[in-house]
Each structure stands twice: as C-alpha cells, then as structure tokens.
Write an enzyme that holds these catalytic residues in place. Structure first.
Site, PDB file in Angstrom:
ATOM      1  CG  ASP A 150     -48.724  65.249  98.324  1.00 24.26           C
ATOM      2  OD1 ASP A 150     -47.897  64.398  97.990  1.00 24.26           O
ATOM      3  OD2 ASP A 150     -49.854  65.338  97.815  1.00 24.26           O
TER       4      ASP A 150
ATOM      5  NE  ARG B 201     -51.356  54.651  91.975  1.00 21.22           N
ATOM      6  CZ  ARG B 201     -51.108  55.744  92.702  1.00 21.22           C
ATOM      7  NH1 ARG B 201     -51.541  56.922  92.284  1.00 21.22           N
ATOM      8  NH2 ARG B 201     -50.428  55.666  93.826  1.00 21.22           N
TER       9      ARG B 201
ATOM     10  CG  ASP C  89     -48.080  64.001  92.125  1.00 21.32           C
ATOM     11  OD1 ASP C  89     -48.182  63.783  90.925  1.00 21.32           O
ATOM     12  OD2 ASP C  89     -47.004  63.862  92.755  1.00 21.32           O
TER      13      ASP C  89
ATOM     14  CE  LYS D  45     -46.380  61.633 100.806  1.00 18.67           C
ATOM     15  NZ  LYS D  45     -47.545  62.368 100.276  1.00 18.67           N
TER      16      LYS D  45
ATOM     17  CG  ASN E 281     -50.469  59.610 100.284  1.00 19.37           C
ATOM     18  OD1 ASN E 281     -51.358  60.417 100.027  1.00 19.37           O
ATOM     19  ND2 ASN E 281     -49.345  59.558  99.593  1.00 19.37           N
TER      20      ASN E 281
ATOM     21  CG  ASP F 299     -53.940  65.859  97.573  1.00 19.27           C
ATOM     22  OD1 ASP F 299     -54.666  65.287  96.742  1.00 19.27           O
ATOM     23  OD2 ASP F 299     -52.733  65.583  97.686  1.00 19.27           O
TER      24      ASP F 299
ATOM     25  CD  GLU G 153     -52.527  62.910  92.468  1.00 17.98           C
ATOM     26  OE1 GLU G 153     -51.584  62.101  92.496  1.00 17.98           O
ATOM     27  OE2 GLU G 153     -52.917  63.558  93.461  1.00 17.98           O
TER      28      GLU G 153
ATOM     29  CB  SER H 113     -43.919  63.569  96.513  1.00 21.12           C
ATOM     30  OG  SER H 113     -44.793  63.113  95.500  1.00 21.12           O
ATOM     31  N   GLY H 114     -45.414  60.826  97.361  1.00 19.98           N
ATOM     32  CA  GLY H 114     -45.611  59.471  96.859  1.00 19.98           C
ATOM     33  C   GLY H 114     -45.495  59.427  95.347  1.00 19.98           C
TER      34      GLY H 114
END
EC number: 3.1.3.3
Length: 341
Positions: A137, A182, A139, A270, A296, A293, A146, A225-226
């Site tokens: 991941d 967001r 962030d 992912k 997701n 972390d 983030e 990554s998201g």
C-alpha cells in the site's frame, strides 16, 4: 556452546550465549545445539524481535505457547541485517485451527508487547534469497501520510475529508463510496498548490532500505494503492518500483475536477493485482508478501503468502500474519530471512 540452561541465564543477552543462525533443540529449560534445520514448509515459525533478547523473553514465550498446547521443538537466534538487533524464532509442528491460530497470534502480540517486543507467527515463510514479490500500500505504509488528507488540508476541508478516510480505513465505510465522497470535496484545487507535497513525500522509515535490499535479491516491487497515481509516480525511482497501480484524479485546466477517472483500485483490485503479477512471474504463493495498514488491504494480505500490517489499524493487526507496530520497516526482513531449509 552445545548446551544452554535458560534458568541460569537470567537477564544475560542471548546474543552472548547462542550462536547466530544455529538451531537449538528445546528440552524443558535446556537448549541443545543441533544440526537439524526445520523445513520452511512444515510447521509454524514464531518470531520475537525488537530490543535485545534475553533468556527471560524465551522462557516467557515457551510458557505462553504451553498454555495453547503449542509444542516448541527448536529455536534459533538470527540477525537479518547489521542495522537490526538479533531476533529469535521458535519452531513448532503443532497444528492449529484458523480460530485457534488467530487467538494464539493475538495473545502472542500481547506477550511480546509486555516485553517491549514485536512478534509474528507464520507458516511457510518467504525466502529473501529466492525471487519474490512484495506488493505494498502507499498512504500510511510506504509513506507516512494520507495524501488525500494532506490535499484537503491545503484546500481547507481537512476535517471533512479526514473523518471519511478514518471510517474507510477502519472498514466502517465502503472504500469506493468513501473515495468518491472525499475526492468530490477537492474540486477546484489547483495543481501548483499540491506540487510541493508530491515533490517531498515523507517515506516511512526503513522502506527505502528494505526496497533496496529486496531489489538486490531480484524481488519484484509494486505499489497497489487506493491513493493516486499522481503521487505513486513520484515513488517509482526512490523505491525502485517495477510497477504502481493507483486511482487517477481528473484534472482540467490545471485544477482537480472532483472526479476519479476509470476503475477504482479497491480491496479486491489490490488482491487481483498481487495474484496476477505472481502468476506472470511464476512464483509460489509463499514467495509473495503484502504490506498495508488499512481495512482495504486485508483482501490483498490474505492473497499473499505473508500479510504484514505496518502501523496498522486494530482490525488489520488482528488479522495479519505479522504486525510491525513500531520502528523501521526494515524489520520486514525478520520474516524473510528465517534460517530454514
């Protein structure tokens, strides 16, 4: 020294009495040097790492394992890198159900924490010396921030965005929904405002050194990554990435539109990325590692041979094979260098 009595060592550091990378049979409180090295494909490997280890740490672990009827047959002191203290790995052929294994890991973390240590309990560990894959991941994993929250801070909508981020990472809100919510709040943010953020992304301590060592052993490194491609691109060179996958922010006339382009890189995506790359590289499952972390990341971590929570949310730590909750990510090496055949 071919035989060691734990009861006579007290606070003496194990590094002063045990030979590194040599296995010792465990017989009551006696350790006997042996030429028998466990097979990585058999049993559980329980690792303690952190500060310098003593006989008391060993006895405490053996007592804890006995409560779960986990028979410890051998142990070994090893040091993956000169920058890290020596760690201790215990081997057991005891079979545990998934439920009991989860309970054992939870209790193990508590025992380790009480001693200022960290722990892992894994089967069929990856081998640093063999070609492998690590998918990470971005962030709060590869970097300490983030990115979407920091953009929001610059745009003056931090509180609104950060609260949604927290819900998503804790698994209380569907990731796709949270992302759309967001990003919509970032409409109108000008790129020059966030260019400085992209130019100086704060790397998680130890991640660059870890990636350098992995690449030197022919490992394939990927970010899934998201977060956003705009930032992942900036990490390709410092982390020696082979590829990165992230969400793409729509930009028009030098400003964010509040929209995301294309398919979302969510939890399942992912996991699919990890699986697809592992297949293309023709790697066995145990040679794949996933670190993350947030909630997701859990599907990706379950798809990997070893799933590692790094400074993770409680739900992620509870379900991970291993958890690094403090200190450098170079400690991932503890899980890739267990001296087994």
């Amino acid at each position: 020294m071919s035989s060691v009595s734990l009861t006579h060592l007290s606070e003496q550091p194990l590094s002063q009495v045990l030979t590194l990378t040599k296995w010792y049979q465990v017989e009551n409180a006696q350790l006997r040097l042996t030429d028998n090295q466990p097979s990585r494909q058999q049993g559980l490997f329980i690792t303690l790492f952190g500060d310098e280890l003593t006989a008391i740490s060993t006895i405490t672990l053996l007592s804890f394992a006995a409560q779960y009827k986990v028979d410890i047959s051998a142990l070994c002191l090893y040091q993956p890198d000169v920058q890290l203290p020596a760690a201790l790995v215990f081997h057991s052929n005891t079979e545990l159900s998934d439920t009991m294994l989860a309970e054992f890991r939870h209790g193990l973390r508590g025992v380790a924490n009480d001693q200022g240590l960290q722990s892992a309990c894994i089967a069929n560990p990856a081998d640093l010396q063999q070609k492998g894959l690590m998918v990470m991941d971005m962030d709060s994993t590869a970097i300490t921030i983030e990115c979407i929250d920091e953009i929001a801070r610059l745009a003056g909508v931090y509180d609104e965005v950060a609260s949604v981020t927290a819900q998503a990472m804790a698994g209380k809100l569907a990731f796709n929904d949270s992302l759309y919510q967001r990003v919509a709040k970032l409409e109108g943010v000008e790129l020059p405002l966030i260019q400085t953020l992209k130019d100086d992304l704060p790397l998680m301590p130890g991640i660059q050194a870890l990636c350098h060592i992995l690449k030197s052993h022919d490992w394939h490194l990927v970010i899934a990554s998201g977060g956003f491609t705009w930032f992942a691109e900036a990490l390709q060179k410092p982390l020696q990435l082979d590829a990165y996958y992230a969400n793409e922010l729509e930009i028009s006339q030098g400003k964010l539109t509040g929209n995301v382009i294309g398919d979302i890189v969510n939890a399942q995506r992912k996991a699919d990325i990890l699986s697809d790359i592992r297949t293309k590289l023709a790697l066995p499952k145990h040679q794949s590692v996933a670190i993350g972390d947030g909630a997701n990341d859990l599907v990706m971590m379950a798809e990997a041979g070893t799933g590692i929570a790094v400074h993770g949310k409680p739900k992620v730590v509870a379900k991970a094979d291993a958890a690094i909750c403090q200190g450098s990510l170079l400690q991932v090496l503890y899980l890739l260098t267990i001296p087994v055949r």
